[in-house]
Design an enzyme around this catalytic site. Structure first.
Site, short mmCIF file in Angstrom:
data_model
loop_
_atom_site.label_atom_id
_atom_site.label_comp_id
_atom_site.label_asym_id
_atom_site.label_seq_id
_atom_site.Cartn_x
_atom_site.Cartn_y
_atom_site.Cartn_z
N ARG A 1 1.85 3.59 10.04
CA ARG A 1 3.20 3.98 9.75
C ARG A 1 3.95 3.10 9.84
O ARG A 1 4.45 2.64 10.97
CB ARG A 1 3.38 5.30 10.52
N GLY A 2 4.74 2.53 8.92
CA GLY A 2 5.60 1.51 8.69
C GLY A 2 6.63 1.63 9.62
O GLY A 2 7.11 0.55 10.53
N ASP A 14 7.09 3.42 12.02
CA ASP A 14 6.82 3.26 13.79
C ASP A 14 6.48 2.10 14.21
O ASP A 14 7.03 1.59 15.33
CB ASP A 14 5.63 4.38 13.77
N THR A 15 5.56 1.41 13.64
CA THR A 15 5.00 0.06 14.22
C THR A 15 5.15 -1.08 13.44
O THR A 15 4.47 -2.23 14.08
CB THR A 15 3.57 0.42 14.46
N ARG A 16 5.49 -1.35 12.11
CA ARG A 16 5.48 -2.41 11.47
C ARG A 16 5.95 -3.76 12.23
O ARG A 16 5.33 -4.77 12.15
CB ARG A 16 6.08 -2.16 10.25
N GLY A 27 5.73 5.88 -6.00
CA GLY A 27 5.14 7.09 -6.50
C GLY A 27 4.72 8.08 -5.62
O GLY A 27 5.10 7.88 -4.64
N GLU A 58 -4.55 7.00 2.63
CA GLU A 58 -5.28 5.77 2.82
C GLU A 58 -6.60 6.27 3.94
O GLU A 58 -7.65 5.76 3.71
CB GLU A 58 -4.31 4.93 3.56
#
Length: 603
Positions: A219-220, A222-224, A252, A286
């Site tokens: 989850r970008g 949160d942790t990217r 999209g 994903e």
């Protein structure tokens, strides 16, 4: 989904599901006794009962009232329709109330349950005549249960020690209400190993080529820029080719084609479960795709629980429960989508992985993940040349020898032929065909040359370092090396290939006896001297074309050929164990047929 302890009072700690005639007076009886001695409240039916409405209601209430359900899969478990109904109820309660389900595969290959092979195939065929509408539900239940992390008793350890392990695990679950996630050194579970092994069982397909070593699912927001970014750098620094999506790839409503191709093209998928992971439909899509690839291609899946309680993921409670409730409202016209996400979360959280709770240095935690990934990648890094046309039949025949008695036991196979006959090429091909199905692998090339140059102790240390990657695990003499190999490998399922052996002492120092290795091990030996194979007790021997022998497969009770020939000793390792491609062959005569050895005694 209800939170187990918040919404239920458990009458029993454990419910035992088992087939009475097979295990009641032995294994399951001892297990029940061990639980009672430790104060574990256990429901076990007192006798073999005939199915009826009152009995079914009693068992259903017992299942609903038990914190843990242990399913003892034995050879004829599936013969009893009552047990199959019981299994369906257990899985329904696990989904509804969050009970922990622990499958035990007792003297049984987990793949037989998962894919309904062997006795399970016969049982389901009989049920289809009588219970046509129910059989698909039972098949799905067997498959889903066999995909859970469980324990496998293969008969190669003391049963009382195995029961003690189960007792300790149950007590840990009851005490902590937590899954037994290994935080230091996770390995493939039986189901992952089996899936990997079976995904590569199509003998005449090309070996899988991967675009990436690792796909990162996270989850970008949160942790990217913190944890996942640091993990990406650590992987990249180790020359591990890693896919980490850019923000622009999520456009999209659906997962993009680029991401789908990246997932399919990755050897390993790392799933970083964080606080707000489940809020992202992209992450969930994903995840579904990753688990599909695990099922179809044997992709190695490694979950990481980053500052999140992994039971929240498994049961969809806490922030995960809130996220799924929002999705159910948003996608109320398509409830199957949310159900698919829920099943994926539950399944992924049952896979052995890493837990980060903030009580250790993050860089050390990441280092351990990188170690596991590096080890997994090394499984498939062995170079394979372009094979001459015609290799397919030889590979097929050698593979038939390797697995002629199934996946259990320890077996040695020899490949015998003259110099230049393609023995090493066949060994390389076999490696790529089945390597993913083993816990550890070791391909020792040029044993003859290395032995002359460096000695047997050097080869023993090469074997140990390949399997364990520990610099301090070394032998100081041949005798000490034999003792060390036996001590460390007796519980390990490995694939060992010894290429170009020319002295019996080499075999005696590296693979002396089958009891040196754990169940499922395969040893392949290539040599020019067929006598070595016979003297070492290797009965399964494949003879390359142009070698001096009347048939390709010989048994040890035949007179050994006096001509030079090459042999590969091969031990099959993986089960699971859980829960494992094909290659062209050199053009040869039509006489490359093999036959069963005259003496079928297992080595």
């Amino acid at each position: 989904m209800a939170t187990p302890q918040a919404s239920k009072e458990w009458e029993f700690d454990v419910f035992l599901s088992f087939r009475g005639p097979e295990t009641r007076s032995g294994f399951t009886g001892y297990l029940h006794k061990a639980f009672c001695e430790k104060g574990i409240r256990t429901f076990m039916d007192l006798e073999d009962l005939i199915s009826g409405n009152k009995i079914q209601q009693t068992f259903a209430r017992a299942i609903e009232s038990s914190r843990i359900a242990i399913v003892v899969f034995s050879e004829h478990y599936a013969d009893t329709d009552f047990l199959l109904k019981e299994l369906v109820k257990i899985l329904e309660c696990s989904k509804r109330y969050g009970q922990f389900v622990l499958p035990i595969f007792y003297l049984l290959d987990p793949g037989e349950v998962r894919h309904q092979r062997g006795s399970y195939e016969k049982a389901m065929a009989r049920h289809e005549e009588k219970f046509k509408d129910k059989v698909p539900i039972w098949r799905a239940a067997l498959r889903n249960a066999a995909n859970l992390s469980g324990l496998h008793f293969k008969g190669d350890e003391f049963e009382y020690e195995f029961i003690e392990r189960i007792s300790k695990l149950v007590l840990a679950i009851l005490k902590e209400d937590t899954l037994p996630v290994v935080a230091d050194n996770p390995v493939r579970s039986e189901s992952q190993l089996k899936a990997s092994q079976e995904s590569s069982s199509s003998l005449f397909s090309s070996p899988r080529q991967y675009q990436y070593h690792v796909f990162l699912n996270f989850r970008g927001c949160d942790t990217r820029y913190r944890f996942t970014g640091s993990l990406f750098k650590a992987l990249r620094d180790k020359k591990i080719h890693t896919f980490m999506d850019d923000v622009g790839l999520h456009r999209g409503n659906d997962i993009s084609r680029t991401l789908i191709e990246a997932i399919k093209g990755s050897r390993i998928a790392i799933i970083v479960f964080s606080e707000n992971y489940a809020e992202s439909t992209y992450c969930l899509d994903e995840l579904v795709k990753i688990l599909e690839c695990q099922e179809s291609d044997g992709q190695f899946v490694l979950p990481v629980f980053y500052d999140v309680y992994h039971n929240d993921v498994r049961r969809q409670t806490g922030s995960y429960g809130a996220a799924m409730a929002k999705h159910e409202e948003k996608f109320k016209d398509d409830p199957s989508k949310v159900e698919k996400w829920k099943r994926a979360l539950h399944r992924a959280a049952n896979i052995t992985g890493f837990v980060f709770d903030g009580k250790k240095y993050e860089h050390e935690f990441i280092g351990k993940i990188v170690e596991v990934v590096s080890r997994e990648i090394r499984r498939v890094n062995l170079h394979v040349a372009d094979y001459p046309i015609g290799l397919e039949s030889q590979i097929s025949e050698v593979k038939s020898l390797v697995f002629s008695d199934g996946y259990d036991g320890v077996h040695m196979v020899g490949i015998h032929g003259n110099g230049g006959s393609g023995k090493t090429t066949v060994a390389h091909a076999i490696y790529h065909l089945i390597a993913n199905g083993f816990e550890s692998i070791c391909f020792l090339e040029n044993v003859r040359e290395s032995s002359y140059k460096h000695g047997l102790v050097y080869l023993q240390n090469m074997l140990l370092s390949n399997i364990f990657e520990r610099k301090n695990l070394k032998s100081t003499s041949v005798v000490h090396g034999i003792s060390t190999i036996k001590h460390w490998l007796q519980q390990k399922k490995i694939l060992l290939i010894l290429d170009d052996v020319d002295k019996l002492e080499q075999l005696q120092a590296l693979a002396g006896k089958p009891d040196w290795f754990g169940g499922g091990t395969r040893v392949i030996v290539t040599t020019r001297d067929k006598n070595l194979l016979v003297w070492h007790g290797i009965e399964r021997i494949y003879e390359m074309e142009n070698s001096n022998s009347e048939s390709n497969i010989t048994s040890s009770d035949e007179n050994p050929s006096e001509s030079a020939a090459e042999v590969i000793g091969f031990n099959e390792n993986q089960s699971e164990i859980f829960h494992t491609s094909s290659f062209p062959e050199r053009i040869g005569s039509v006489n490359k047929k093999w036959q069963e050895p005259k003496s079928k005694e297992s080595i």
